[in-house]
Scaffold this motif. Sequence first.
Motif, mmCIF file in Angstrom:
data_model
loop_
_atom_site.group_PDB
_atom_site.id
_atom_site.type_symbol
_atom_site.label_atom_id
_atom_site.label_comp_id
_atom_site.label_asym_id
_atom_site.label_seq_id
_atom_site.Cartn_x
_atom_site.Cartn_y
_atom_site.Cartn_z
ATOM 1 N N THR A 81 0.763 -1.454 0.173
ATOM 2 C CA THR A 81 -0.066 -0.174 0.074
ATOM 3 C C THR A 81 1.329 1.568 -0.212
ATOM 4 O O THR A 81 0.374 2.364 -1.063
ATOM 5 C CB THR A 81 -1.104 0.017 1.253
ATOM 6 O OG1 THR A 81 -1.661 -0.616 1.401
ATOM 7 C CG2 THR A 81 -1.682 0.786 1.945
ATOM 8 N N ASP A 177 1.670 -3.798 -10.750
ATOM 9 C CA ASP A 177 1.068 -4.580 -8.364
ATOM 10 C C ASP A 177 1.444 -5.418 -8.909
ATOM 11 O O ASP A 177 0.133 -6.258 -9.408
ATOM 12 C CB ASP A 177 -0.282 -3.445 -7.923
ATOM 13 C CG ASP A 177 -0.863 -4.404 -6.420
ATOM 14 O OD1 ASP A 177 -0.049 -5.043 -6.503
ATOM 15 O OD2 ASP A 177 -1.574 -3.598 -6.408
ATOM 16 N N GLN A 180 0.685 -10.063 -6.195
ATOM 17 C CA GLN A 180 0.248 -11.718 -6.659
ATOM 18 C C GLN A 180 0.859 -12.290 -7.052
ATOM 19 O O GLN A 180 0.861 -13.580 -7.150
ATOM 20 C CB GLN A 180 -1.914 -11.633 -6.751
ATOM 21 C CG GLN A 180 -2.561 -11.055 -5.446
ATOM 22 C CD GLN A 180 -3.850 -10.877 -6.409
ATOM 23 O OE1 GLN A 180 -4.358 -11.412 -7.026
ATOM 24 N NE2 GLN A 180 -4.412 -10.044 -4.852
ATOM 25 N N SER A 201 4.688 -7.472 -1.936
ATOM 26 C CA SER A 201 3.737 -7.341 -1.051
ATOM 27 C C SER A 201 4.411 -8.053 -0.186
ATOM 28 O O SER A 201 4.359 -9.473 -0.762
ATOM 29 C CB SER A 201 1.996 -7.526 -0.527
ATOM 30 O OG SER A 201 1.011 -7.565 0.494
ATOM 31 N N ASN A 203 2.732 -8.985 2.734
ATOM 32 C CA ASN A 203 1.684 -8.917 3.838
ATOM 33 C C ASN A 203 1.577 -10.597 4.595
ATOM 34 O O ASN A 203 1.693 -11.462 3.815
ATOM 35 C CB ASN A 203 0.287 -8.469 3.362
ATOM 36 C CG ASN A 203 -0.541 -9.011 3.243
ATOM 37 O OD1 ASN A 203 -0.769 -9.731 2.906
ATOM 38 N ND2 ASN A 203 -1.277 -8.083 3.010
ATOM 39 N N LYS A 206 0.279 -13.205 1.542
ATOM 40 C CA LYS A 206 0.945 -13.801 0.056
ATOM 41 C C LYS A 206 1.834 -15.225 0.088
ATOM 42 O O LYS A 206 2.127 -15.647 1.233
ATOM 43 C CB LYS A 206 1.804 -12.395 0.292
ATOM 44 C CG LYS A 206 0.881 -11.290 -0.340
ATOM 45 C CD LYS A 206 -0.398 -10.903 -1.097
ATOM 46 C CE LYS A 206 -1.110 -9.926 -1.685
ATOM 47 N NZ LYS A 206 -1.952 -8.820 -0.457
HETATM 48 C C1 PLP Z 1 -2.323 -7.759 -1.117
HETATM 49 C C2 PLP Z 1 -2.486 -6.401 -1.928
HETATM 50 C C3 PLP Z 1 -2.435 -5.292 -1.832
HETATM 51 C C4 PLP Z 1 -1.565 -4.878 -0.890
HETATM 52 O O1 PLP Z 1 -0.672 -5.121 0.023
HETATM 53 P P1 PLP Z 1 -0.281 -4.593 1.878
HETATM 54 O O2 PLP Z 1 1.454 -4.810 1.973
HETATM 55 O O3 PLP Z 1 -1.094 -5.595 2.858
HETATM 56 O O4 PLP Z 1 -0.228 -3.266 1.691
HETATM 57 C C5 PLP Z 1 -2.132 -4.111 -2.883
HETATM 58 N N1 PLP Z 1 -2.612 -5.168 -4.371
HETATM 59 C C6 PLP Z 1 -3.276 -6.525 -4.510
HETATM 60 C C7 PLP Z 1 -3.314 -6.689 -5.948
HETATM 61 C C8 PLP Z 1 -2.535 -7.366 -3.076
HETATM 62 O O5 PLP Z 1 -3.017 -8.583 -3.468
#
Ligand code: PLP
Length: 435
Positions: A81, A177, A180, A201, A203, A206
């Motif tokens: 994010t 982005d 994933q 990411s 988080n 993932k």
């Molecule tokens: C998980 C995810 C995010 C957010 O990631 P964070 O590290 O939690 O901010 C953004 N875009 C996609 C496509 C995601 O799957």
Amino acid sequence: MSTTLAIHGGPKVRDTLFPAHVTVGAEEKARVSEVIDSGILSNYLGAPHENFMGGRYVRECEAAWAESISAAHALAFNSNTSGLIAAMGAIGVGPGDEVIVTAYSMSISAIAPLFYGATPIFADVEPDTFCLDPKSVEAAITDRTKAIIIVDIFGQPFNGPAIRALADKHNLKIVEDCAQAPGGHLNGTPTGLLGDIGVFSLNYHKHIHAGEGGIVVTNDDTLAQRMSMLRNHGECVTGAWGVDDLTNMLGHNMRMTEIEAVIATTQLGKLDGLITERLDRVAYFQEQMRGFEPMTMPKVRDGAKHVYYVHACLWDTTCGTDRNAFVDAVKAELPVFELREKEGVKLGAGYVRPIYLLPTFEKRMALQGPANGLTKSWQNYALGLCPVVEDLHFNSLLSHEFIVPSMERSDIDDVVRAFAKVWDARAHLQTPNAA
Ligand SMILES: *Cc1c(COP(=O)(O)O)cnc(C)c1O
């Protein structure tokens, strides 16, 4: 096997929880101890000083990440994010600018431009890969367009060459982005480097994680420097560094800690193995589902390595059985995952609600409401904006996570049995128009 569906009170195909999907262990623990023993859990200074770029473990993590995909720069952030917001700031978007985005992703992929007062313009997706459709992107380009945020959704790399051609023609920046899709590639170009800036990411949900975290990659020296300033109180260094372009150069604190950094570095070393295990689960599931007519397995773009964050299938909407009723019945047959009990059964009718249908857009209320000439495009945020996304979400997409590495073949067999049991008993499912 009983033919009474669990949703009608019959026994479930399986009660025992699915095995927890855990990617961290002894190695991460040892390296976290190393950081704690060092006494320094984060080592940033928001001043013109060598520690403006963080401590040794953050830098070690960045070097490992850059090397893994041969990127000129990798920057550690506290989340994807934050990375997407910094990417918008670095590109220099502002009020009056437009950024083309997808409606079918986690919300930040589309709302990042709003943090700088720019307007998200939703384009539609390809019906079989679910990534932004170059034709729809092209139709959305105006002389206000500054950038495109494109998502490697579900682990599938986007159409890099087609989007690059549009960006070059109209002088736009591409932000990928790739939350994933770590470890994916298209014709040998790693995800993260298919656009101008890539954002991963770390988080908990993932492929690999550090609790929280994000890694931003780019081959552009200027964008890298600007993102490093947005990450860490950049206004304190622009004078000393002689930075001329001060647009958006007000820094946040988006810093990753040393603890997260060593976990991230260790996890990166496991990524290839974890992806191989995922691909193995995908192959097995698809083999077992062969001949299951109402569901089409995911398409992989030519030349792409898809890394299956989610296994996203298409439901045949002409098969006579409603997708939502089917999914609800299959969910009732299956258990949740250990450790993630509260997240429910990892099967979904659709993915997330199209982003332009969130209250922010429906009530036209981001920042202080429509401003700076945004009013016209804000009027377009309504049902009907992206027909392909809406059809996927409301009718045909069926996604699940039963392909995570903790799933053994016998676990997947239970999933397949649940699909078959419900399909065989479909005559007993309620149709949406019944009653
Ligand atoms: C998980 C995810 C995010 C957010 O990631 P964070 O590290 O939690 O901010 C953004 N875009 C996609 C496509 C995601 O799957």
